[in-house]
Motif scaffolding. Sequence first.
Motif, PDB file in Angstrom:
ATOM      1  N   ALA A 246      -1.578   8.955   1.286  1.00  0.00           N
ATOM      2  CA  ALA A 246      -2.492   8.965   0.149  1.00  0.00           C
ATOM      3  C   ALA A 246      -3.527  10.068   0.300  1.00  0.00           C
ATOM      4  O   ALA A 246      -3.860  10.764  -0.680  1.00  0.00           O
ATOM      5  CB  ALA A 246      -3.169   7.610   0.006  1.00  0.00           C
TER       6      ALA A 246
ATOM      7  N   SER B 186       0.731   4.963   5.038  1.00  0.00           N
ATOM      8  CA  SER B 186       0.358   4.935   3.626  1.00  0.00           C
ATOM      9  C   SER B 186      -0.977   5.632   3.406  1.00  0.00           C
ATOM     10  O   SER B 186      -1.145   6.410   2.461  1.00  0.00           O
ATOM     11  CB  SER B 186       0.283   3.494   3.141  1.00  0.00           C
TER      12      SER B 186
ATOM     13  N   PHE C  82       0.401   4.179  -2.846  1.00  0.00           N
ATOM     14  CA  PHE C  82      -0.292   5.035  -1.891  1.00  0.00           C
ATOM     15  C   PHE C  82      -1.190   6.058  -2.567  1.00  0.00           C
ATOM     16  O   PHE C  82      -1.923   6.758  -1.905  1.00  0.00           O
ATOM     17  CB  PHE C  82       0.687   5.708  -0.924  1.00  0.00           C
ATOM     18  N   VAL C  83      -1.135   6.130  -3.885  1.00  0.00           N
ATOM     19  CA  VAL C  83      -2.046   7.028  -4.580  1.00  0.00           C
ATOM     20  C   VAL C  83      -3.460   6.460  -4.562  1.00  0.00           C
ATOM     21  O   VAL C  83      -4.401   7.135  -4.921  1.00  0.00           O
ATOM     22  CB  VAL C  83      -1.580   7.305  -6.029  1.00  0.00           C
TER      23      VAL C  83
ATOM     24  N   PRO D  66      -5.873   5.374  -1.905  1.00  0.00           N
ATOM     25  CA  PRO D  66      -6.100   5.291  -0.464  1.00  0.00           C
ATOM     26  C   PRO D  66      -7.001   4.129  -0.066  1.00  0.00           C
ATOM     27  O   PRO D  66      -6.975   3.694   1.086  1.00  0.00           O
ATOM     28  CB  PRO D  66      -6.745   6.628  -0.108  1.00  0.00           C
TER      29      PRO D  66
ATOM     30  N   SER E 116       0.830  -1.209   0.000  1.00  0.00           N
ATOM     31  CA  SER E 116       0.000   0.000   0.000  1.00  0.00           C
ATOM     32  C   SER E 116       0.863   1.257   0.000  1.00  0.00           C
ATOM     33  O   SER E 116       0.421   2.305  -0.442  1.00  0.00           O
ATOM     34  CB  SER E 116      -0.957  -0.004   1.190  1.00  0.00           C
TER      35      SER E 116
ATOM     36  N   TYR F 223      -4.056  13.307  -2.074  1.00  0.00           N
ATOM     37  CA  TYR F 223      -5.366  13.566  -2.665  1.00  0.00           C
ATOM     38  C   TYR F 223      -5.833  14.992  -2.343  1.00  0.00           C
ATOM     39  O   TYR F 223      -6.306  15.727  -3.216  1.00  0.00           O
ATOM     40  CB  TYR F 223      -6.375  12.537  -2.158  1.00  0.00           C
TER      41      TYR F 223
END
Length: 160
Positions: free
Chosen positions: A148, A144, A107-108, A110, A103, A152
């Motif tokens: 993320a 992570s 991590f992009v 979530p 993850s 975002y």
Amino acid sequence: MTAAPAFPPLVEAYLADLERALASSDPRERSETLAAVREHAAESLALHGADDAGARRVLDELGPVDAIAAASTPAPTPAPSAVAPAPRTPAADVWLVVAAFASLTVFVVPVAAAAVVVWAVVRLRSGAGNRTLQRVALAVSVVSFVGALALYVSHLLAAG
């Protein structure tokens, strides 16, 4: 309740020897055997007299103490405690750590990190498995997930 009959000294000594010889026997069988021998001795003494001749006759009828003790069942011995094998790390915990580190690489997304956080919390709450691996997976997946979310949010702020 009836009182135990008084036996002549020869019979008392025989019964004491028998009780010692049966010490390593099954407790239930030991008490039953002693009760049966006492009952037989009392009946035989009542029939033949409680003098020395009657006592010797009882002892001849009963036979050697060792023969009675040899026929008894030994007391059950507790099973030897086997050395427990070293606890194995459950595969679920290994996969949990792998997923936590995976993850981080994605991590992009979530959702993947959130899924690993939930999985780690469920494993920790269940009390099963390797707690250390579960905590490591939880920490990595939280990092992570936070990363993320930060990415975002920064993307939304930059676009807006």
